[in-house]
Design an enzyme around this catalytic site. Structure first.
Site, PDB file in Angstrom:
ATOM      1  N   HIS A   1       0.836  -1.207   0.000  1.00 34.22           N
ATOM      2  CA  HIS A   1       0.000   0.000   0.000  1.00 34.22           C
ATOM      3  C   HIS A   1       0.871   1.258   0.000  1.00 34.22           C
ATOM      4  O   HIS A   1       0.667   2.174  -0.816  1.00 34.22           O
ATOM      5  CB  HIS A   1      -0.906  -0.022   1.238  1.00 34.22           C
ATOM      6  CG  HIS A   1      -1.791   1.180   1.377  1.00 34.22           C
ATOM      7  ND1 HIS A   1      -3.144   1.128   1.148  1.00 34.22           N
ATOM      8  CD2 HIS A   1      -1.529   2.466   1.737  1.00 34.22           C
ATOM      9  CE1 HIS A   1      -3.674   2.327   1.341  1.00 34.22           C
ATOM     10  NE2 HIS A   1      -2.713   3.160   1.717  1.00 34.22           N
ATOM     11  N   GLU A   2       1.868   1.299   0.896  1.00 33.28           N
ATOM     12  CA  GLU A   2       2.736   2.468   0.979  1.00 33.28           C
ATOM     13  C   GLU A   2       3.681   2.563  -0.211  1.00 33.28           C
ATOM     14  O   GLU A   2       4.033   3.657  -0.649  1.00 33.28           O
ATOM     15  CB  GLU A   2       3.520   2.451   2.293  1.00 33.28           C
ATOM     16  CG  GLU A   2       2.662   2.504   3.535  1.00 33.28           C
ATOM     17  CD  GLU A   2       1.732   3.702   3.556  1.00 33.28           C
ATOM     18  OE1 GLU A   2       2.121   4.775   3.018  1.00 33.28           O
ATOM     19  OE2 GLU A   2       0.620   3.577   4.092  1.00 33.28           O
TER      20      GLU A   2
END
Length: 362
Positions: free
Chosen positions: A52-53
């Site tokens: 996600h990051e």
């Protein structure tokens, strides 16, 4: 990538919770199998957070925003961006990248769950895959809450920024809504604790507090950059910095130079006068008294390759991210190859105070 120590707490909680739930959902399996699948699911969930990051970081780099790294901790992850997006469109694209990754992962784990069910695969893996699909879906939905600085809050700021053409006003509005969401989360958590007990209510309280502090910190940082808009390095720097000899001993330096200079850091020169590095009071004070008569100042300080530099014409906001605690938040100001001054966080604070005082006197 940095791993915060709080991840260990979250890992234990996830594994402990899953290992307690799996025997109820899939009874009759060996006890070690429950723990193994729970640990594997927790690891894959952390990899999902990292993905996600990474989505944020990769899109940011592609759009010209530098990334310092990624930190994973108990409440998720943070991609540390160096500087701000230059347009609302760039802000929106960076913000939506992470949720899109979570959406893809939720679909992948969901498809794997259906495939395992259709092929009568190992039931524990099927349940673990379903949990990961649900966890990524929850991560997606949570991050889309319009609470700054969550991804949804950043999308809201980008929309407000586009409408008003004012980044700072948009940030203030988005941060205010973020704090409201944080208070609602904390209130809901306290209600759950009072009515139901258990740990879930405390998680909501801690999560709300995290959102509140993060929204306030982000707002202060952006507003500070707004207040510094138009300020140049030459307007804030301390000019005519004195080069100190790096070849003398620490003892001689502390007795001859430190008392004469009201500074926390000193630019150093070689014996022939060339700029050679920087030494801070903190570095000098860490030298043991019995070593101060034998150690040279240059050996205690840092070389030019480790010292941040700026030119007088640069904007202060463009150099803020160059400061480093290892050099006492000091920067050398170079013009035409020559040292013309130093810039510190204290210099910027003083210049900002002077600007506010002049504005209030008008």
């Amino acid at each position: 990538m940095r791993l915060h120590w709080s991840l260990a707490i979250a890992f234990v909680l996830i594994v402990w919770t899953l290992a307690g739930q799996l025997p109820v959902i899939v009874p009759g399996q060996p006890q070690p199998a429950y723990w193994l699948v729970s640990a594997l699911a927790a690891i894959l969930f952390y990899l999902s957070l990292l993905s996600h990051e990474m989505g944020h970081a990769l899109v940011a780099r592609r759009l010209g925003v530098n990334v310092d790294g990624i930190t994973l901790w108990i409440f998720g992850g943070v991609a540390r961006l160096r500087g701000d997006a230059s347009t609302p469109g760039i802000e929106a694209r960076i913000a939506i990248a992470g949720p899109l990754v979570s959406l893809v992962l939720a679909l992948v784990f969901g498809a794997a769950t259906f495939a395992l069910d259709a092929s009568a695969g190992p039931p524990l893996f099927e349940v673990g895959s379903a949990w990961l699909a649900g966890s990524n879906a929850m991560l997606l939905l949570f991050n889309l809450i319009p609470a700054f600085p969550l991804d949804g809050g950043r999308l809201l700021r980008a929309w407000l920024w586009r409408r008003s053409a004012d980044r700072y006003r948009a940030t203030s509005t988005a941060a205010r809504l973020g704090r409201i969401c944080a208070f609602l989360l904390m209130g809901l958590g306290l209600l759950v604790v009072v009515t139901q007990g258990g740990i879930s209510g405390f998680w909501l309280v801690f999560l709300g507090w995290f959102l509140f502090t993060a929204a306030r910190a982000e707002e202060q940082q952006v507003m500070m950059r707004g207040a510094l808009a138009g300020l140049r390095v030459r307007d804030a720097m301390t000019p005519d910095a004195t080069l100190a000899p790096g070849w003398i001993t620490v003892d001689e330096f502390m007795s001859s130079y430190v008392p004469l200079q009201r500074a926390t850091a000193f630019p150093l020169k070689t014996f022939d006068g060339a700029l050679d590095g920087l030494v801070t009071l903190a570095q000098l004070s860490r030298v043991a008294p019995e070593e101060r008569q034998s150690r040279r100042v240059r050996d205690v300080g840092v070389g030019l390759d480790a010292v941040a530099m700026a030119s007088p014409g640069e904007s202060v906001t463009s150099v803020l991210d160059r400061f480093s605690p290892s050099t006492a938040d000091q920067m050398l100001v170079i013009d035409g190859g020559q040292l013309v001054g130093t810039l510190s966080a204290a210099d910027i604070t003083r210049a900002l105070g002077g600007r506010k005082a002049r504005a209030s006197s008008r």
